[in-house]
Write a protein that holds these residues in place. Structure first.
Motif, PDB file in Angstrom:
ATOM      1  N   CYS A  61      39.592 -23.946 -47.300  1.00 24.40           N
ATOM      2  CA  CYS A  61      39.339 -23.029 -46.529  1.00 24.40           C
ATOM      3  C   CYS A  61      38.565 -23.483 -45.294  1.00 24.40           C
ATOM      4  N   PRO A  62      38.433 -22.495 -44.335  1.00 22.96           N
ATOM      5  CA  PRO A  62      37.604 -23.288 -43.051  1.00 22.96           C
ATOM      6  C   PRO A  62      36.214 -23.798 -43.252  1.00 22.96           C
ATOM      7  N   PHE A  63      35.518 -23.365 -44.194  1.00 26.40           N
ATOM      8  CA  PHE A  63      34.323 -23.690 -44.190  1.00 26.40           C
ATOM      9  C   PHE A  63      33.990 -24.698 -45.907  1.00 26.40           C
ATOM     10  N   ARG A  64      35.057 -25.253 -46.100  1.00 25.89           N
ATOM     11  CA  ARG A  64      35.081 -26.161 -47.209  1.00 25.89           C
ATOM     12  C   ARG A  64      35.321 -27.605 -46.840  1.00 25.89           C
ATOM     13  N   ILE A  65      34.547 -28.403 -47.189  1.00 28.07           N
ATOM     14  CA  ILE A  65      34.562 -29.853 -46.613  1.00 28.07           C
ATOM     15  C   ILE A  65      35.226 -30.623 -47.537  1.00 28.07           C
ATOM     16  N   VAL A  77      31.717 -26.475 -50.971  1.00 34.36           N
ATOM     17  CA  VAL A  77      31.789 -25.157 -50.702  1.00 34.36           C
ATOM     18  C   VAL A  77      30.617 -24.413 -49.867  1.00 34.36           C
ATOM     19  N   LEU A  78      30.946 -24.671 -48.635  1.00 29.50           N
ATOM     20  CA  LEU A  78      29.637 -24.231 -47.820  1.00 29.50           C
ATOM     21  C   LEU A  78      29.837 -22.559 -47.696  1.00 29.50           C
ATOM     22  N   ASP A  79      30.958 -22.070 -47.985  1.00 30.77           N
ATOM     23  CA  ASP A  79      30.938 -20.347 -48.112  1.00 30.77           C
ATOM     24  C   ASP A  79      30.084 -19.964 -49.267  1.00 30.77           C
ATOM     25  N   THR A 101      28.205 -36.203 -44.486  1.00 28.95           N
ATOM     26  CA  THR A 101      27.146 -35.383 -44.368  1.00 28.95           C
ATOM     27  C   THR A 101      27.141 -34.733 -42.802  1.00 28.95           C
ATOM     28  N   THR A 102      27.593 -35.859 -41.888  1.00 28.23           N
ATOM     29  CA  THR A 102      27.764 -34.936 -40.351  1.00 28.23           C
ATOM     30  C   THR A 102      28.811 -33.943 -40.556  1.00 28.23           C
ATOM     31  N   LYS A 103      29.916 -33.987 -41.271  1.00 29.08           N
ATOM     32  CA  LYS A 103      30.835 -32.914 -41.367  1.00 29.08           C
ATOM     33  C   LYS A 103      30.322 -31.643 -41.951  1.00 29.08           C
ATOM     34  N   VAL A 104      29.246 -31.839 -42.920  1.00 30.57           N
ATOM     35  CA  VAL A 104      28.742 -30.716 -43.438  1.00 30.57           C
ATOM     36  C   VAL A 104      27.938 -30.083 -42.419  1.00 30.57           C
ATOM     37  N   LEU A 105      26.989 -30.781 -41.885  1.00 32.05           N
ATOM     38  CA  LEU A 105      25.889 -30.542 -40.947  1.00 32.05           C
ATOM     39  C   LEU A 105      26.587 -29.772 -39.589  1.00 32.05           C
ATOM     40  N   ASP A 106      27.798 -30.229 -39.201  1.00 33.98           N
ATOM     41  CA  ASP A 106      28.792 -29.961 -38.039  1.00 33.98           C
ATOM     42  C   ASP A 106      29.374 -28.391 -38.604  1.00 33.98           C
ATOM     43  N   THR A 107      29.635 -28.350 -39.755  1.00 32.10           N
ATOM     44  CA  THR A 107      30.282 -27.031 -40.080  1.00 32.10           C
ATOM     45  C   THR A 107      29.255 -26.264 -40.264  1.00 32.10           C
TER      46      THR A 107
END
Length: 114
Positions: A61-65, A77-79, A101-107
């Motif tokens: 999904c768009p908000f899953r890294i 699962v950031l959603d 971590t950078t990808k998580v924070l950017d997302t």
């Protein structure tokens, strides 16, 4: 469920086994690895943490890294971020990489931008 007794507060990027039950509806359930996403400044002063569950599900999904942890491919699962009390922490399992971590924070920034 055991409570983690750590000399220092969990830090952003740490992965803990966390008991997410009880849940309601479509919330991610059970005891599973989760990433601490709250800032270290909060983690050091509060007994609650913002977390994002990890899943090995194949639903991109768009908000899953995407990530790899304990030799398994999956997603952060950031959603499904939520605040949990420190009593839900079971044990520390490791950390995500600085790149992840950078990808998580950017997302997260993208998710909450106007």
């Amino acid at each position: 469920m055991g409570v983690v007794r750590v000399a220092e507060a969990p830090t952003r990027g740490d992965i803990f086994l966390i008991n997410l039950d009880p849940t309601v509806g479509r919330e991610i359930k059970k005891t599973r690895p989760c990433v601490i996403v709250s800032p270290d400044e909060l983690n050091a002063h509060l007994s609650t943490f913002l977390i994002a569950p990890l899943t090995t599900g194949k639903h991109a999904c768009p908000f899953r890294i995407g990530c790899r942890f304990q030799k398994k491919d999956g997603y952060i699962v950031l959603d499904q971020i939520r605040t949990i009390d420190q009593r839900r922490l079971v044990k520390k399992l490791g950390r995500i990489t600085p790149v992840t971590t950078t990808k998580v924070l950017d997302t997260l920034q993208e998710m909450f931008a106007e």
